[in-house]
Design a protein around this motif. Structure first.
Motif, PDB file in Angstrom:
ATOM      1  N   ARG A  79     -34.775  97.510  41.496  1.00 39.94           N
ATOM      2  CA  ARG A  79     -33.545  96.843  41.350  1.00 39.94           C
ATOM      3  C   ARG A  79     -33.511  96.550  39.718  1.00 39.94           C
ATOM      4  O   ARG A  79     -32.395  96.833  39.130  1.00 39.94           O
ATOM      5  N   ALA A  82     -32.834  99.441  37.433  1.00 40.12           N
ATOM      6  CA  ALA A  82     -31.464  99.860  37.436  1.00 40.12           C
ATOM      7  C   ALA A  82     -30.551  98.932  36.524  1.00 40.12           C
ATOM      8  O   ALA A  82     -29.696  99.204  35.718  1.00 40.12           O
ATOM      9  N   GLU A  85     -31.183  99.601  32.923  1.00 38.75           N
ATOM     10  CA  GLU A  85     -30.130 100.710  32.429  1.00 38.75           C
ATOM     11  C   GLU A  85     -28.974 100.217  32.019  1.00 38.75           C
ATOM     12  O   GLU A  85     -28.091 100.606  31.228  1.00 38.75           O
ATOM     13  N   LYS A  86     -28.396  99.098  32.860  1.00 33.86           N
ATOM     14  CA  LYS A  86     -27.207  98.676  32.430  1.00 33.86           C
ATOM     15  C   LYS A  86     -27.076  97.728  31.297  1.00 33.86           C
ATOM     16  O   LYS A  86     -26.306  98.115  30.387  1.00 33.86           O
ATOM     17  N   GLY A 131     -27.879 106.857  37.334  1.00 30.62           N
ATOM     18  CA  GLY A 131     -28.204 105.714  36.653  1.00 30.62           C
ATOM     19  C   GLY A 131     -26.997 105.074  35.555  1.00 30.62           C
ATOM     20  O   GLY A 131     -26.251 105.882  35.104  1.00 30.62           O
ATOM     21  N   SER A 132     -26.959 104.012  35.016  1.00 27.45           N
ATOM     22  CA  SER A 132     -26.105 103.516  33.927  1.00 27.45           C
ATOM     23  C   SER A 132     -26.394 103.893  32.828  1.00 27.45           C
ATOM     24  O   SER A 132     -25.578 104.228  31.990  1.00 27.45           O
ATOM     25  N   ASP A 152     -24.327 108.503  42.018  1.00 27.93           N
ATOM     26  CA  ASP A 152     -25.154 107.070  42.135  1.00 27.93           C
ATOM     27  C   ASP A 152     -24.434 106.190  42.999  1.00 27.93           C
ATOM     28  O   ASP A 152     -23.081 106.273  43.076  1.00 27.93           O
ATOM     29  N   ASP A 154     -24.007 102.871  43.023  1.00 28.65           N
ATOM     30  CA  ASP A 154     -23.573 101.765  42.434  1.00 28.65           C
ATOM     31  C   ASP A 154     -22.318 102.120  41.458  1.00 28.65           C
ATOM     32  O   ASP A 154     -22.497 103.047  40.519  1.00 28.65           O
ATOM     33  N   GLU A 156     -20.781 100.523  39.570  1.00 26.65           N
ATOM     34  CA  GLU A 156     -20.835 100.007  37.917  1.00 26.65           C
ATOM     35  C   GLU A 156     -21.696 100.775  37.264  1.00 26.65           C
ATOM     36  O   GLU A 156     -21.482 101.085  35.920  1.00 26.65           O
ATOM     37  N   ALA A 157     -22.610 101.655  37.991  1.00 28.23           N
ATOM     38  CA  ALA A 157     -23.546 102.470  37.157  1.00 28.23           C
ATOM     39  C   ALA A 157     -22.899 103.756  36.804  1.00 28.23           C
ATOM     40  O   ALA A 157     -22.960 104.403  35.739  1.00 28.23           O
ATOM     41  N   GLY A 161     -22.126 104.825  33.162  1.00 29.29           N
ATOM     42  CA  GLY A 161     -22.958 106.183  32.674  1.00 29.29           C
ATOM     43  C   GLY A 161     -21.954 107.133  32.188  1.00 29.29           C
ATOM     44  O   GLY A 161     -22.394 107.715  31.321  1.00 29.29           O
ATOM     45  N   ASN A 178     -19.766 108.727  42.306  1.00 31.14           N
ATOM     46  CA  ASN A 178     -20.338 107.864  43.433  1.00 31.14           C
ATOM     47  C   ASN A 178     -19.744 108.507  44.868  1.00 31.14           C
ATOM     48  O   ASN A 178     -18.666 108.453  45.068  1.00 31.14           O
TER      49      ASN A 178
END
Ligand SMILES: C[S@@+](CC[C@H](N)C(=O)[O-])C[C@H]1O[C@@H](n2cnc3c(N)ncnc32)[C@H](O)[C@@H]1O
Length: 274
Positions: A79, A82, A85-86, A131-132, A152, A154, A156-157, A161, A178
């Motif tokens: 977690r 991830a 990456e954000k 990933g982001s 992904d 997520d 937000e990712a 991204g 997504n």
């Protein structure tokens, strides 16, 4: 390090730090430095040869406490990667990008990821867990001209991204979504990459079997033994679907790569790796 007690103590401290830092993520880069330092320290811990004997002893003893601690450390560190990456995406979009050891470690892997199954401009690459900060899609598309689709779970990712790709890879053929696997057209995909921190990656691999063509090659990032504290480990595949062709072991790196090809039935006989 030689004592299992010290090993468990360090691991518990990392687990607490990660749990704390994961809870603090609020969409700003406030805690990014602290998280980067923790992840770099943890990467060094799981790649340090001197920790192997303590790990092996603990694995043999297989106490409930150790099994629980290892599973929690794997899940929360995934977690946190991830989240890191954000942070990296937010910094880039804010004009303030740097490169931590963890990212250098991943980026150095991309060159050798598919062994002899090269990606070319005609390839179509599918990545699970883009990933982001989608450095794998970006590097592949940039170096080879291949088309890349990343998924992904997520939102937000995916959003971050896309903005990172816009900033660093304008004009490259990269699409991030997504979406569940069965909603995508994956028939022409030639190469698949699984991020090592996707918990259900082996279930998804089985799901991909009927949706993809015969020649597809899969690079499954994974980490066994000590590295499984930071990655989901390798699993046996169903012998009827995917066959292991090669493993790319990378001492000193955070994860290793297993290459799979389809097991196909030809002329009534089971043939591997066509
Ligand atoms: C460490 S990151 C991505 C790797 C990296 N950006 C790269 O290019 O190598 C792992 C990502 O996998 C995503 N993820 C986890 N489980 C997933 C799943 N079942 N399907 C798709 N993405 C998943 C997470 O949301 C996270 O953003």
């Amino acid at each position: 390090m030689n004592s299992t007690e010290t090993f468990l103590q360090i691991l518990t401290e990392y687990l607490d730090k990660f749990t704390n830092l994961a809870a603090k993520y609020d969409g700003t880069i406030q805690y990014s430095k602290e998280l980067e330092t923790t992840i770099d320290g943890y990467s060094a811990f799981i790649t340090d040869e001197r920790n192997h004997s303590a790990w092996e002893q603990l694995e043999r003893q297989a106490s409930n406490e150790f099994i629980r601690l290892a599973a929690e450390a794997r899940s929360v560190s995934a977690r946190c990667v991830a989240i890191m990456e954000k942070y990296r995406a937010l910094k880039l979009l804010d004009g303030n990008a740097g490169l931590t050891d963890y990212f250098k470690n991943i980026e150095s892997c991309i060159e050798s990821e598919f062994g002899s199954f090269h990606v070319t401009s005609d390839s179509k690459v599918f990545m699970v867990g883009s990933g982001s900060f989608p450095m794998t899609p970006l590097l592949i598309a940039k170096r080879t001209g291949a088309e890349v689709i990343g998924i992904d779970i997520d939102d937000e990712a995916v959003e971050l991204g896309r903005r990172v790709v816009e900033r660093l890879g304008g004009g490259l053929r990269i699409r991030l979504v997504n979406s569940s696997i069965d909603h995508l057209d994956l028939k022409n995909v030639s190469h698949i990459i699984f991020s090592s921190t996707v918990p259900n990656k082996y279930d998804m691999l089985e799901q991909l079997h009927p949706l993809t063509e015969e020649r597809v090659v899969v690079a499954m990032r994974y980490g066994d033994r000590l590295k499984s504290l930071f990655n989901y480990p390798m699993k046996e595949t169903d012998g009827q679907t995917w066959g292991l062709v090669e493993t790319v072991l990378r001492p000193g790196h955070v994860f290793d790569v297993a290459l799979y090809k389809k097991v196909s039935v030809a002329s009534g006989q089971r043939r591997r790796f066509t």
